[in-house]
Design an enzyme around this catalytic site. Structure first.
Site, PDB file in Angstrom:
ATOM      1  N   CYS A  41       0.849  -1.168   0.052  1.00 14.75           N
ATOM      2  CA  CYS A  41      -0.063  -0.137   0.060  1.00 14.75           C
ATOM      3  C   CYS A  41       0.892   1.158   0.054  1.00 14.75           C
ATOM      4  CB  CYS A  41      -0.935  -0.098   1.298  1.00 14.75           C
ATOM      5  SG  CYS A  41       0.070  -0.214   2.817  1.00 14.75           S
TER       6      CYS A  41
ATOM      7  N   HIS B  92      -1.329   0.870   7.639  1.00 14.75           N
ATOM      8  CA  HIS B  92      -1.918   0.776   5.993  1.00 14.75           C
ATOM      9  C   HIS B  92      -1.931   2.222   5.637  1.00 14.75           C
ATOM     10  CE1 HIS B  92      -4.176  -0.381   2.691  1.00 14.75           C
ATOM     11  NE2 HIS B  92      -5.149   0.474   2.977  1.00 14.75           N
TER      12      HIS B  92
END
Length: 768
Positions: free
Chosen positions: A64, A419
């Site tokens: 990510c 994330h």
């Protein structure tokens, strides 16, 4: 009548299916439209510059960080144009032919097949002998980010990139793989889809070992590495092409320059476009406090990293970045003018502003007590528009205005896990949330939810500002305020199933989040693989309900996302409770481990403090002993001096001193006879002399002197007084007393005491 029944029977037989024939299949219902598809319904023809393409990127496991940075760079118009146009722009026909092989459209019925497979799996689990009977199964939440990502992979076009470096006349590198990625999206005939950056990741891992593992990486480090790699690759290829440039005719060379200038890049073979976009110049000014000479040193930067403070803003962080720093003590400055180390003041200022300003908020700080990096959840406000003030006097365009166009958000409790998502302002469609495979529109106020003070773990990490003009800002504000009612209707229609800007839904979700047994585990569990912002931002938007007064409340209906989220928990309490217990147990284990670590560090600090206090106490004791010893030595020395003085006083009272006294008496007798010659007529009997002291009463010095002086005046001559010898001695003593009164040593303490005592003793001896 019979014919009528026969015709009816015949018609019924024709319409009724035969026993052996299979019934006709119904058309499967199309998958529900996503908020992004609803937003793009009214768009016209596809543009050639790629500004109307909204592709997600597949996550291959902790990638990510790469997806969020690539999305921010793609939607920077000058950077995208420069990458596509260097060294030359690939013709659209070649791109279309290449995409015919790499662009794959999935089965439109894939979502139905996935649902059927899930039903079969559920039935198989129910038929297992070990499965508990009549256990309710938790239905899959169709509004969860994980479900949306899975459906996007099954329904959206998938775009795979291949190595096209030979067509660019370059060797394969990280820049060519980035160019392949951008050109694939630009040349696609679909506005939405998913890009598979597998080839880009392969090149990245091949050239840089630190990215070969599946560990969590830092997005800012990747941004800095990518920009430096692009510069290095472009400059390396430019060194191979001078012979080719010299072989080109002048007309052809100028024509290529004009063509590239019209397409957005200055020259096809220039290598300075990365520097012109991201590079700025910092000036370090150091002023010596002795000679007041100012020395300057310039250094370039591709991004600015600023320290954070609680309850601050980007402007205050930049002000602290350029604050004066005192160089003193061990950190003195070597002044060439003074020829040595001197105290000085140092400050950092910006000499050349970049066109694209990347601000890195230093959220991760090393702490001595924990011996590791720790995330700072400080509230740092960032504006939509920014103007830098910490510039030098000779800066180029010091009043340049910037607008915020992208924010990279880190969701997680620390630097080693979490994330990344990106929130980007597009050219025509406002702000979009890019969460790996999922792309959804969000409201403008949604960007304000990541200052760092809201509930949750999401904080802004990297801010991208691009240059703009005041006219463009005013035009944008007029566009936003032109028709609030129409804008409200469009926002409600496009965000009805998104749940980001709906105040009533945020209230429902926020009330459900107060239950720690359900909301907290789900919120923490979302960090395992690909936690996204839709569930977290709902908490953030709750506090911003009053920040959007232009949206009327009656026109907003409760959206779909919170409904399954609030009702999904009571549908399967056992499974959710089991999962919650597991997550709580894991969280409790991590918390206990952290507490043990903190306790160990605390004990270690206490032990160090105790040892330091003991050492300080021992040092104080040694110092006190030394002071006591010195005091005793001084006391002994003073005692010896006092004894020596006493001995000298005893020597003054010994017979050796009486001889000296007789000599003084002799000198006094002369003065006495001289006085007697003056006072021949005065004769007073000794018995009537009031100056004779009483032997029983201790006479004082003043009394003795006064009485004896009177006696001296009234004493008859020695030839008429039978005790003339005694009076002679007595008057000699009076002379000594007068000499003593004239002596300034009489005022000294101790000296007059001993003399008065000796005089009294001698006086008594004479009288006796």
């Amino acid at each position: 009548m019979g014919s009528l029944f026969r015709s009816f029977r015949r018609d019924a037989g024709a319409t009724a299916p035969s026993v052996g024939a299979t019934p006709a299949k119904k058309e499967p219902p199309p998958p529900p439209m996503t908020p992004l598809e609803k937003m793009l319904q009214d768009m016209g023809a596809i543009r050639e510059d790629g500004s109307d393409k909204f592709f997600g990127m597949e996550n291959y496991g902790n990638t990510c960080y790469c997806n969020s940075i690539l999305q921010c760079l793609y939607y920077s118009v000058p950077f995208r144009e420069a990458v596509i146009n260097y060294p030359t722009r690939t013709p659209i026909e070649s791109l279309t032919a290449a995409l015919a092989e790499t662009l794959r459209y999935p089965n439109p019925n894939a979502h139905l097949e996935a649902e059927a497979q899930a039903e079969k799996q559920k039935a198989a689990n129910a038929q297992r002998p070990g499965a508990p009977p009549n256990q309710p199964q938790k239905p899959e939440d169709k509004d969860s980010p994980e479900y949306k990502k899975k459906m996007a992979l099954q329904t959206f076009p998938l775009l795979e990139t291949k190595n096209n470096a030979p067509s660019y006349g370059m060797s394969e590198s990280l820049f060519t793989s980035l160019k392949d990625l951008f050109e694939s999206v630009v040349g696609s005939q679909s506005r939405i889809g998913i890009v598979r950056p597998q080839h880009f990741l392969d090149v990245l891992r091949r050239e840089h070992e630190m990215f070969r593992t599946a560990m969590h990486q830092d997005a800012h480090e990747f941004l800095n590495l990518l920009l430096n790699e692009v510069v290095a690759n472009v400059e390396a290829e430019a060194l191979k092409q001078p012979s080719l440039e010299r072989s080109l005719p002048p007309a052809e060379s100028s024509e290529s320059v004009e063509h590239s200038g019209s397409s957005g890049s200055k020259t096809p073979n220039t290598t300075r476009w990365v520097h012109e976009l991201f590079e700025g110049t910092l000036t370090s000014e150091t002023q010596c406090l002795t000679c007041e000479k100012v020395s300057q040193r310039d250094e370039v930067f591709l991004d600015l990293s600023v320290d954070l403070e609680q309850h601050s803003s980007v402007t205050s962080c930049l002000r602290k970045f350029s604050a004066e720093e005192m160089l003193c003590e061990r950190n003195k400055f070597h002044c060439d003018n003074c020829g040595g180390l001197q105290e000085a003041e140092k400050r950092m200022k910006i000499k050349r502003l970049p066109r694209i300003l990347a601000l890195h908020l230093k959220r991760f700080k090393y702490t001595e007590d924990l011996q590791r990096l720790q995330k700072l959840f400080h509230r740092v406000v960032y504006p939509y528009h920014l103007r830098l003030f910490n510039t030098t006097d000779d800066a180029e365009d010091p009043d340049r205005l910037y607008e915020l166009y992208a924010v990279v958000v880190h969701i997680g409790g620390g630097p080693y896990h979490g994330h990344y998502v990106a929130i980007i302002k597009t050219q025509d469609r406002g702000w979009l949330l890019f969460d790996d495979e999922m792309v959804e529109p969000v409201d403008k106020n949604y960007v304000r939810n990541f200052f760092g003070d809201k509930p949750g773990l999401a904080c802004a990490y990297v801010l991208f500002y691009q240059e703009t003009t005041l006219e463009a800002v005013l035009r944008e504000q007029e566009q936003e305020n032109m028709d609030p009612a129409l804008a409200t209707t469009e926002t409600n229609d496009s965000l009805k199933q998104n749940g980001f800007a709906q105040s009533p839904a945020l209230g429902l979700v926020h009330s459900a989040s107060q239950i720690p047994s359900h909301d907290e585990p789900h919120r923490l569990n979302s960090l395992k693989r690909a936690p996204t912002a839709p569930s977290l931002p709902t908490h953030y938007e709750h506090t911003d309900t009053n920040s959007a007064p232009s949206i009327p409340k009656p026109a907003m209906a409760p959206p779909v996302p919170p409904i399954p989220e609030t009702h999904s928990m009571p549908l399967s309490p056992k499974k959710s409770d089991l999962q919650s217990r597991k997550e709580r147990a894991k969280e409790e284990k991590e918390r206990k481990a952290a507490e043990k670590e903190r306790e160990r560090q605390r004990r270690k600090e206490q032990e160090a403090t105790r040892k330091e206090q003991e050492a300080r106490a021992r040092e104080n004791q040694r110092r006190e002993d030394a002071e006591l010893k010195a005091a005793l030595e001084a006391s002994r020395a003073s005692k010896a001096d006092e004894d020596r003085r006493n001995q000298e006083g005893q020597k003054d009272r010994d017979p050796g001193r009486s001889g000296h006294g007789l000599s003084r008496l002799k000198r006094g007798s002369k003065s006495f006879s001289h006085r007697l010659s003056k006072d021949k007529d005065t004769r007073v009997p000794s018995s009537s002399n009031p100056g004779v002291p009483d032997p029983n009463s201790p006479p004082l010095n003043n009394t003795v002197v006064t009485s004896e002086h009177q006696e001296q005046e009234q004493q008859p001559p020695s030839d008429q007084q039978p005790g003339a010898s005694r009076l002679s001695k007595k008057h000699n003593l009076n002379d000594e007393e007068r000499d003593a009164n004239k002596d300034p040593k009489q005022d000294k303490p101790g000296h007059g005491k001993w003399r008065s005592f000796s005089l009294r003793k001698k006086s008594l001896g004479i009288l006796s």
